[in-house]
Design a protein around this motif. Structure first.
Motif, PDB file in Angstrom:
ATOM      1  N   ALA A 204      -4.359   4.334  -2.131  1.00  0.00           N
ATOM      2  CA  ALA A 204      -3.236   4.889  -1.362  1.00  0.00           C
ATOM      3  C   ALA A 204      -3.709   5.320   0.015  1.00  0.00           C
ATOM      4  N   LYS A 205      -2.775   5.281   0.950  1.00  0.00           N
ATOM      5  CA  LYS A 205      -3.054   5.750   2.310  1.00  0.00           C
ATOM      6  C   LYS A 205      -2.585   7.200   2.399  1.00  0.00           C
TER       7      LYS A 205
ATOM      8  N   GLU B 278      -7.624  13.711  -0.984  1.00  0.00           N
ATOM      9  CA  GLU B 278      -7.659  12.531  -0.093  1.00  0.00           C
ATOM     10  C   GLU B 278      -8.647  11.486  -0.619  1.00  0.00           C
TER      11      GLU B 278
ATOM     12  N   THR C 285       0.855  -1.188   0.000  1.00  0.00           N
ATOM     13  CA  THR C 285       0.000   0.000   0.000  1.00  0.00           C
ATOM     14  C   THR C 285       0.890   1.237   0.000  1.00  0.00           C
TER      15      THR C 285
ATOM     16  N   GLU D  31      -1.846  10.881   4.351  1.00  0.00           N
ATOM     17  CA  GLU D  31      -1.535  11.623   5.573  1.00  0.00           C
ATOM     18  C   GLU D  31      -1.433  13.099   5.215  1.00  0.00           C
TER      19      GLU D  31
ATOM     20  N   THR E 228      -7.486   7.814  -1.929  1.00  0.00           N
ATOM     21  CA  THR E 228      -8.032   6.638  -1.236  1.00  0.00           C
ATOM     22  C   THR E 228      -8.700   5.697  -2.233  1.00  0.00           C
TER      23      THR E 228
ATOM     24  N   THR F  84       1.806   5.025   0.756  1.00  0.00           N
ATOM     25  CA  THR F  84       1.465   6.073   1.732  1.00  0.00           C
ATOM     26  C   THR F  84       2.023   7.393   1.229  1.00  0.00           C
TER      27      THR F  84
END
Length: 822
Positions: free
Chosen positions: A297-298, A289, A241, A300, A293, A243
């Protein structure tokens, strides 16, 4: 003779208390609220004295003194106790030594008598119990003290053993007969000998496999197809995954790069979510975001730490860190009402004599010591041109002293000063000045103040009104006492133990010392050598001096100082901060300059179809370009604002440059190129600038008082205005016959009814009360002679330049257009 009034603040001062404490006592006994200046009656004074006496009452003097002696004895006993504890320590050591000499068997017995915690587990494993007792080892004994220290750790390890093995084991290392075979067996289980022999063969197998892999790689050296590449990338993505950190705003292209995808994929995903976007379009964090998502993808959020946050301390002070500070007082009022004179009376100096025309041109900051308590005064100009200076002065202060002349009353700048003080939320004290003059009427002033929302205390309001005379020093002490009283009630506090923060009061350019700034420290402490960021200027404090010109090394809250060391002169009113890193501070200032340029660029209106016509029409405007040079930045700003206000529908005043210091060659060159005039305020041109101005015919005007500057520029502007005309009636003529001449066309045989007709005049043709046309006279004759004018009652022949449809009975109105100025 009537008894003097005894006020609340006087009672508080005599008892060593604050006015709030006395007011609090009276609130319990009186419904009417009291203030610090309220006069007290005998009954109220008795209440105060009785309350304070009851609070300090002692029931029995014998018991009071006995309690004091008892407290002394207890203190003496507390001092004696540490000495006793030190004496006991050698005895404890001896006892521990004796315990170490005891036989080991006894110590083991003592240890075994202690019940172990996992008893239930011991009962559950009965078969292993005898083996444990046979192989019960005895550890080598340690001193009793160290055993006690390690006891908690041992209990913990026992718990772990009980949980895993089912019993508590002890190993006896004292006996010389140790059965090594059992350890060999255990080692054999862990690492058998036959495995060791297989290591060589395993290495050989690995070598063979690697060689096979290489051969296979060489065989499959074919170029990877696009489909295979996409499949491989998709497989890699599925395995791990991704990030990513996304800031508050990001373009679609940057997001695609972060996600390791094409921009088309990201745009496609946004289209699915109902958002149309291009590659260069900026999207916010929430949108980014959701898209990221959806693409697996994650996300932050990226926390961006700005340069200001890194180098400038901007935290909120805790209540316990705050200490009382001195009040900052701003003296405001109308021009020539005596603000500077009152300040002179307070600090026993003479500033007014040095000011041009008796008007304060700059903001000055002064510090005055009154009975051990210090007050910082800011003197603001009273002229209409210095509105921005008054606003700055009000924002930087705690108390505003509004000076009103007793013989003049409330004036326009007085009202403006009241509004500035109210907008800044500062307490207002009214000083009614010039009480020594004849015709001084303070009651009329109070009446006018009520009309603007300032109700005097004597009339039940909150505004303190103090009658003073700067000339005779009458009432100055009462004014200072009122300032200190308001400051005490305001409870002004600041934290001196932090980096300094404040406001720029004034800035100027000195020929020898460079940029000089007057700063007012509002919080923290400013030290010599600190890195200061003030607006778009930065520098290290080289020299710091107070209002008397004395060098100082540090300045706390509410202290005005003059510093050198900045790279350019800051703008008056800019806030300043002390930075921790000089390199980052300079980087921050460059960033601010770039942002200011961008803002200026964006402010310029671009031509669009909507404003095209108005932009073309603006070409009809005449423009007066002006370059302003002054001794301090505040004056530049004031002159600039007032000159630009002179713009009207036909003449636009534009201040193309404003600076601090003498007029130099570059100013003259700029004026020559842009066809501007130079206005100097309290400055002079240097020799090179004068010669260059004479050569290029550049006009330079020098002023010391702002009145003259504005009046002369206004007069010059009137010469640029388009001339205005009005109609001047000369006479009325009746057409009695019309003659056709081959050489001159139609001629009107006319009779002058009233006034006169002139050859250079204009003719309006009126037929049956309707204006047919307006034309000019081409010929005016009387009989066969050309004449300049014909008076009332005479006949004449009139020929018009353009209009030929003349008929009998027409009325000619003769007139001229006269130019005039407002």
């Amino acid at each position: 003779m009537p008894r003097e009034k005894y006020r609340v603040h006087e009672v508080a001062k005599d008892f060593g208390l604050s006015s709030k404490d006395i007011i609090a006592i009276l609130e319990n006994y009186s419904e009417e609220p009291k203030k610090h200046s309220t006069a007290l009656e005998d009954k109220e004074l008795n209440i105060i004295f009785d309350t304070l006496t009851q609070k300090a009452e002692v029931a029995s003097f014998d018991a009071y003194f006995a309690a004091g002696e008892k407290a002394k004895k207890e203190a003496a006993q507390e001092k004696a106790e540490p000495a006793k504890k030190e004496e006991v320590k050698p005895e404890e050591k001896k006892e521990s030594e004796k315990a170490d000499k005891k036989p080991e068997g006894k110590k083991e017995a003592v240890r075994e008598d202690k019940p172990s915690k996992p008893a239930a587990q011991k009962e559950g494993v009965k078969k292993d119990a005898p083996k444990a007792s046979e192989k019960k080892p005895v550890q080598q004994q340690k001193p009793a003290q160290s055993q006690q220290n390690t006891q908690p750790k041992k209990e913990k390890s026992d718990k772990l053993q009980a949980r895993t093995k089912g019993e508590k084991r002890r190993v006896d290392t004292r006996s010389s007969n140790v059965d090594l075979e059992k350890y060999n067996e255990k080692y054999e289980e862990i690492a058998p000998a036959n495995r060791m022999n297989d290591m060589g063969s395993n290495k050989q197998k690995l070598k063979q496999k690697s060689q096979q892999y290489r051969k296979q790689g060489m065989r499959s050296n074919k170029r990877e197809t696009e489909a295979e590449k996409l499949k491989r990338i998709a497989a890699e993505r599925a395995k791990k995954t991704l990030t990513i950190k996304i800031p508050d705003e990001i373009t679609v292209g940057e997001l695609a790069e972060m996600l390791r995808r094409t921009a088309a994929e990201v745009i496609k995903e946004m289209f699915k979510l109902g958002t149309m976007a291009t590659v260069n379009q900026v999207i916010d964090f929430d949108t980014a975001e959701i898209v990221a998502t959806e693409l697996g993808a994650k996300v932050e959020k990226e926390v961006v730490v700005s340069i200001e946050e890194r180098i400038i301390d901007d935290h909120q002070d805790a209540e316990e860190d705050l200490l009382p500070r001195d009040p900052v007082v701003c003296v405001m009022g109308h021009v020539d009402h005596g603000k500077t004179s009152i300040l002179d009376a307070i600090r026993n100096a003479s500033v007014t004599a040095t000011e041009a025309g008796g008007i304060t041109q700059h903001i000055g900051a002064y510090r005055v010591d009154i009975d051990g308590q210090k007050i910082t005064f800011l003197d603001t100009p009273g002229h209409a041109a210095f509105t921005s200076m008054r606003a700055r002065g009000a924002m930087a202060t705690d108390i505003a002293v509004l000076v009103v002349a007793a013989d003049d009353g409330i004036m326009p700048q007085t009202i403006e000063a009241i509004n500035h003080a109210k907008a800044a939320g500062v307490q207002i004290i009214v000083a009614i000045n010039k009480m020594d003059k004849e015709g001084a009427n303070p009651e009329r002033i109070k009446q006018q103040l009520t009309e603007h929302g300032l109700v005097p205390e004597e009339w039940g309001g909150e505004a303190i009104c103090v009658p003073v005379s700067a000339k005779t020093h009458m009432g100055i002490d009462n004014l200072l006492e009122s300032i200190l009283l308001v400051a005490e009630m305001s409870e002004l506090k600041a934290n001196p133990n932090r980096a300094a923060k404040g406001v720029v009061i004034e800035a100027r350019l000195d020929k020898g010392r460079g940029p000089i700034a007057t700063l007012l420290v509002q919080n923290g402490t400013l030290n010599a050598g600190d890195i200061v960021v003030a607006g778009q200027s930065v520098g290290r404090v080289r020299v710091m001096s107070n209002e008397r010109g004395q060098r100082i090394k540090q300045a706390g809250p509410s202290v005005p100082v003059e510093i050198t060391g900045l790279d350019v002169t800051p703008n008056a009113g800019d806030t300043f901060d002390v930075a921790s890193d000089e390199k980052l501070a300079r980087e921050l200032v460059e960033k601010k300059k770039h942002e200011a340029k961008q803002a200026e660029w964006n402010a310029q209106q671009k031509v669009t179809l909507d404003n095209l016509f108005s932009s073309l029409k603006e070409g009809e405007l005449k423009q007066l370009n002006i370059i302003v040079k002054a001794d301090v930045n505040g004056s530049v700003e004031a002159v600039k604002q007032n000159l630009e206000k002179l713009s009207n529908e036909e003449v636009k005043v534009s201040v193309i440059h404003g600076g601090v210091g003498a007029i130099n060659e570059s100013d003259v060159q700029l004026a020559s190129i842009s066809n501007a005039i130079i206005v100097g305020f309290n400055v002079r041109p240097d020799a090179n600038a004068v010669s260059l101005a004479e050569r290029d015919s550049v006009e330079m005007r020098m002023y010391r008082v702002i009145y003259d500057c504005i009046e002369e520029i206004e007069a010059a502007m009137k010469g640029m205005l388009a001339p205005k005309f009005r109609e001047l009636a000369l006479g009325r003529i009746e057409v009695r016959t019309v003659m056709n001449l081959s050489s001159a066309g139609k001629i009107a045989g006319s009779y002058v009814l009233e006034g006169k007709v002139q050859r250079n005049a204009l003719i309006r043709v009126v037929r049956d009360g309707i204006v047919i046309t307006e034309d000019s006279i081409s010929s005016l004759r009387r009989f066969k002679d050309d004449v300049k004018e014909v008076q009332t009652g005479f006949e004449c022949g009139i020929g018009l330049e353009k209009f030929n449809d003349i008929k009998e009975g027409d009325i000619f109105e003769c007139f001229m257009m006269e130019e005039y100025r407002d």
